[in-house]
Motif scaffolding. Structure first.
Motif, PDB file in Angstrom:
ATOM      1  N   THR A 134      36.989  47.763  55.152  1.00 21.07           N
ATOM      2  CA  THR A 134      36.472  46.648  54.156  1.00 21.07           C
ATOM      3  C   THR A 134      36.858  47.163  52.733  1.00 21.07           C
ATOM      4  O   THR A 134      37.258  46.389  52.025  1.00 21.07           O
ATOM      5  N   GLY A 135      36.734  48.430  52.697  1.00 21.63           N
ATOM      6  CA  GLY A 135      36.969  49.206  51.292  1.00 21.63           C
ATOM      7  C   GLY A 135      38.626  48.938  50.990  1.00 21.63           C
ATOM      8  O   GLY A 135      38.778  48.447  49.811  1.00 21.63           O
TER       9      GLY A 135
ATOM     10  N   LEU B  42      38.995  45.318  49.993  1.00 24.20           N
ATOM     11  CA  LEU B  42      38.455  44.838  48.633  1.00 24.20           C
ATOM     12  C   LEU B  42      39.660  45.519  47.547  1.00 24.20           C
ATOM     13  O   LEU B  42      39.583  44.951  46.533  1.00 24.20           O
ATOM     14  N   LYS B  43      39.985  46.950  47.996  1.00 26.83           N
ATOM     15  CA  LYS B  43      40.862  47.626  46.950  1.00 26.83           C
ATOM     16  C   LYS B  43      42.247  46.684  46.799  1.00 26.83           C
ATOM     17  O   LYS B  43      42.798  46.403  45.588  1.00 26.83           O
TER      18      LYS B  43
ATOM     19  N   ILE C 205      37.243  33.399  45.074  1.00 28.78           N
ATOM     20  CA  ILE C 205      36.288  33.792  45.653  1.00 28.78           C
ATOM     21  C   ILE C 205      35.871  33.577  46.840  1.00 28.78           C
ATOM     22  O   ILE C 205      35.614  34.391  47.820  1.00 28.78           O
TER      23      ILE C 205
ATOM     24  N   LEU D 133      44.701  36.039  41.814  1.00 27.19           N
ATOM     25  CA  LEU D 133      44.231  36.581  40.627  1.00 27.19           C
ATOM     26  C   LEU D 133      45.471  36.881  39.610  1.00 27.19           C
ATOM     27  O   LEU D 133      45.350  36.506  38.512  1.00 27.19           O
TER      28      LEU D 133
ATOM     29  N   ILE E 203      45.159  41.834  40.718  1.00 24.16           N
ATOM     30  CA  ILE E 203      45.338  41.316  39.457  1.00 24.16           C
ATOM     31  C   ILE E 203      46.669  41.869  38.642  1.00 24.16           C
ATOM     32  O   ILE E 203      47.009  41.443  37.798  1.00 24.16           O
ATOM     33  N   LEU E 204      47.042  43.124  39.293  1.00 25.07           N
ATOM     34  CA  LEU E 204      48.069  43.871  38.718  1.00 25.07           C
ATOM     35  C   LEU E 204      49.435  43.611  39.674  1.00 25.07           C
ATOM     36  O   LEU E 204      50.535  44.060  39.255  1.00 25.07           O
TER      37      LEU E 204
ATOM     38  N   ILE F 120      33.458  49.622  58.894  1.00 25.91           N
ATOM     39  CA  ILE F 120      32.972  48.850  57.845  1.00 25.91           C
ATOM     40  C   ILE F 120      33.187  49.448  56.545  1.00 25.91           C
ATOM     41  O   ILE F 120      33.715  48.836  55.467  1.00 25.91           O
ATOM     42  N   ARG F 121      33.032  50.736  56.237  1.00 26.50           N
ATOM     43  CA  ARG F 121      33.322  51.363  55.221  1.00 26.50           C
ATOM     44  C   ARG F 121      34.530  51.316  54.793  1.00 26.50           C
ATOM     45  O   ARG F 121      35.273  51.175  53.615  1.00 26.50           O
TER      46      ARG F 121
ATOM     47  N   PHE G  48      42.463  43.309  47.112  1.00 27.20           N
ATOM     48  CA  PHE G  48      41.996  42.200  46.304  1.00 27.20           C
ATOM     49  C   PHE G  48      42.139  42.711  45.024  1.00 27.20           C
ATOM     50  O   PHE G  48      42.624  42.061  43.920  1.00 27.20           O
ATOM     51  N   ALA G  49      41.551  43.696  44.652  1.00 32.50           N
ATOM     52  CA  ALA G  49      41.470  44.140  42.963  1.00 32.50           C
ATOM     53  C   ALA G  49      42.714  44.469  42.324  1.00 32.50           C
ATOM     54  O   ALA G  49      42.923  44.017  41.467  1.00 32.50           O
ATOM     55  N   TYR G  50      43.562  45.129  43.146  1.00 34.63           N
ATOM     56  CA  TYR G  50      44.874  45.360  42.905  1.00 34.63           C
ATOM     57  C   TYR G  50      45.932  44.171  42.603  1.00 34.63           C
ATOM     58  O   TYR G  50      46.734  44.088  42.078  1.00 34.63           O
TER      59      TYR G  50
END
Lengths: 330, 326
Positions: B174-175, B178-179, B268, B244, B185-186, B170-171, B181-183
């Motif tokens: 999923t981490g 999420l990473k 989202i 994004l 945008i670049l 899970i940690r 996803f965040a990246y």
């Protein structure tokens, strides 16, 4: 026509009440400490959880407790690491502990409070703002090639390029970070100097100060406390010269006092203050037409101490009548 | 006009408003409950009026600034943030997410990229005759050896192992999602992470499928159950991230900031679906995959989960009118 927005970090927000009020934006130097505080809080939370689980497992001595504890730490770690900011900003109206400490708050670009979805977006995208991460190998050649140290250059560059100082996460979520000051004192410069009403009584009663001049006068009066007497005269000189000519005042009048007197008349004078006690200024006139008269009369006798204070000489006037402690600080 | 006496008249109201702001900030409500809230609203309105009249009053700029701050603070307390609502979350997951995923070109591109590279590198990794060193060059000899030793023995883990591994996945996984996803945008780091994971996973699969590899059967028994969930989740999180990044580039006539915002809102539901899949994958990977249950059971689970996802993405996701109505 070009918009004449002030060149500073305020952002105007129109409320549902149709009132436009201004927020002051928080820049990187205010947000970085908040971020670091949050980082420490997250680390401490995780550490406390680990210690508590270790203690519990140690005391009970059961293996099951240890296993469940390990699982709890893992899941807790994940939740704290990724969702601490989301939860705090959602429930505490756009603030985390670090933001509370630095007195900043996240609001939407329209000035409204943020919702859960926006909090989630801006906190998840935070990783991209910390990019590019650099490897430990940069510092020690034998370190593993794992990209561990975030540089935050992406966020910083984007922040300096956007009007509302938004990082990527803010752009995606449509939010901005504003300064959330509390406990502001009401700033009105008080005038306790007896010379001021005296001088103001010579300003023609039909003279009306324009709104822009009123603003300038207020700004000057609120800031003159922080200026040295020569600097005050230097600043006031340009404006006072025209006014002095218009009121037909003598040329050696202290420009600082003239502006201050005009401020007093614009903002503080009241019908009750009409009967001014002129004190030692009695008989002194700043008017041009009286200058010759005064000169003739005053030459043989010593000019009074207060008259020299009104007239700008080479030496700065004695500061005792305008003692800053007697005025409220803006 | 005497500003001092004017301010004296008004400042009592302002000070009371400040006091109520403090109470609401600290406790979430005023001390006097409903009466306090009503008083707060009326004081806020009068402060708004004072601010609007400040120019007409010719108040000094510092006082106007004070009023700006006061109205801003009160505004923040009056209009508070909206919390998560369960009904909205369920609607997002069950209605919005599948429809968005079905229609989103980013998902299609990411799925093609990921599974294309995955199958390609699996084929390359499998061809023992022609490319014997390919897996070692891609994922490294050390990792290959570790995988072999991990799956040497039959799958038979204890309960403790399940709980620990599930929480770890899970940690960790999923981490990563999420990473990714965040990246997004670049753009480039996101595509790189997606492609890297596809190649590394595909090569490992290919290597383990070789006849000469030890523990290959155990490996495939292990990955069968959670594979569908996990691979789909990776694709979805990268697709949400890419949405994004695409918002920044392809603005469709909006200004760049607005375009990013619109695309972020669209991303989202996708990332929420990916998070749920990651969670399901972690639970499966922790409890079912390492268990000594018969392979048929694990294969059934994989078929069932693939079926459920197909239902979710295709049946629930089939275009309907009013997808953008919300």
């Amino acid at each position: 026509m070009f918009p004449t927005a002030p060149l500073d970090t305020t952002i105007e927000v129109v409320t549902p009440e149709n009132i436009a009020f201004k927020y002051q934006l928080a820049g990187p130097f205010r947000r970085l400490p908040a971020f670091l505080i949050d980082l420490v809080v997250k680390a401490v939370l995780i550490m406390i959880a680990v210690l508590a689980v270790a203690l519990f497992a140690g005391v009970t001595g059961s293996q099951l407790a240890g296993v469940v504890g390990f699982a709890a730490i893992n899941v807790g770690w994940f939740l704290v690491w990724w969702f601490y900011g989301v939860a705090m900003e959602t429930w505490f109206n756009g603030r985390t502990l670090g933001k509370m400490a630095m007195r900043i708050r996240v609001v939407t670009v329209s000035g409204h409070p943020i919702g859960g979805v926006q909090a989630m977006l801006r906190n998840l995208v935070c990783i991209a703002d910390l990019a590019p991460p650099i490897s430990l190998q940069f510092f020690a050649a034998d370190a593993p090639p794992v990209y561990l140290i975030p540089t935050g250059i992406a966020g910083l560059v984007v922040m300096t390029c956007t009007r509302r100082m938004q990082r990527l996460g803010d752009l995606a979520a449509g939010t901005m970070v504003v300064i959330d000051e509390r406990g502001w004192t009401l700033p009105v410069a008080q005038v306790e100097d007896a010379r001021i009403p005296a001088l103001a009584s010579y300003i023609p009663p039909d003279y009306r100060v324009s709104p822009s001049l009123a603003k300038v006068l207020a700004l000057y009066a609120e800031r003159r406390l922080f200026l040295s007497p020569p600097r005050r005269r230097e600043l006031a000189k340009n404006l006072a010269a025209g006014l002095s000519e218009r009121f037909e005042f003598r040329e050696d009048l202290d420009p600082d006092l003239l502006l201050y007197a005009l401020y007093w008349r614009t903002y503080l004078a009241d019908a009750r203050d009409q009967d001014v006690d002129l004190q030692p200024l009695n008989g002194y006139s700043p008017l041009q037409k009286d200058a010759a008269l005064v000169a003739v009369e005053a030459v043989p006798s010593e000019p009074s101490e207060f008259v020299t204070a009104v007239v700008a000489g080479d030496q700065p006037p004695p500061d005792s009548p305008t003692d800053p402690s007697s005025e409220t600080k803006p | 006009m005497n500003i001092v006496s004017l301010l004296e008249q008004r400042r009592h109201g302002w000070e009371e408003l400040e006091l109520l702001c403090n109470q609401m900030q600290n406790r979430g409500r005023t001390r006097a409950k409903a009466a306090g809230a009503a008083r707060f609203a009326s004081l806020y309105r009068s402060a708004c009026a004072d601010l609007a009249l400040a120019e007409a009053y010719q108040l000094p700029p510092a006082t106007v600034e004070y009023l700006h701050r006061l109205v801003g603070r009160a505004h923040n307390q009056l209009y508070r943030s909206r919390n998560f609502s369960l009904a909205r979350s369920v609607d997002m997951l069950v209605r919005q997410a599948p429809q968005r995923i079905f229609a989103d070109p980013c998902v299609h591109v990411c799925a093609l990229l990921f599974f294309g590279l995955f199958w390609l590198s699996m084929l390359l990794g499998m061809s023992e005759q022609r490319l014997p060193d390919f897996p070692a060059q891609v994922v490294g000899q050390a990792q290959l050896e570790q995988m072999e030793s991990n799956f040497e023995a039959e799958l038979n883990a204890g309960f403790e192992h399940y709980v620990m591994m599930a929480s770890f996945y899970i940690r960790h996984n999923t981490g990563i999602g999420l990473k990714c996803f965040a990246y997004g945008i670049l753009i480039i780091p996101c595509i790189f992470t997606l492609a890297y994971n596809a190649v590394a996973l595909g090569t490992s699969f290919g290597y383990m499928a070789r006849d000469s590899t030890i523990g290959g059967e155990n490996f495939f028994e292990f990955v069968t159950a959670h594979g569908p969930f996990e691979l789909t989740a990776i694709v979805l999180s990268a697709a949400a991230g890419l949405r994004l990044g695409l918002g920044l580039i392809s603005t469709t006539g909006l200004c760049r900031g607005d375009s990013l915002k619109v695309n972020a809102i669209r991303a989202i539901p996708v990332i929420a679906a990916a998070a749920v899949l990651f969670f399901l994958a972690a639970i499966t990977e922790g409890f079912l995959s390492p268990s000594p249950l018969p392979y048929t059971f694990k294969a059934m689970w994989a078929i069932m989960s693939s079926g459920a996802m197909t239902f979710y993405f295709v049946v629930l996701g089939f275009p309907r009118a009013g997808i953008d109505a919300t």
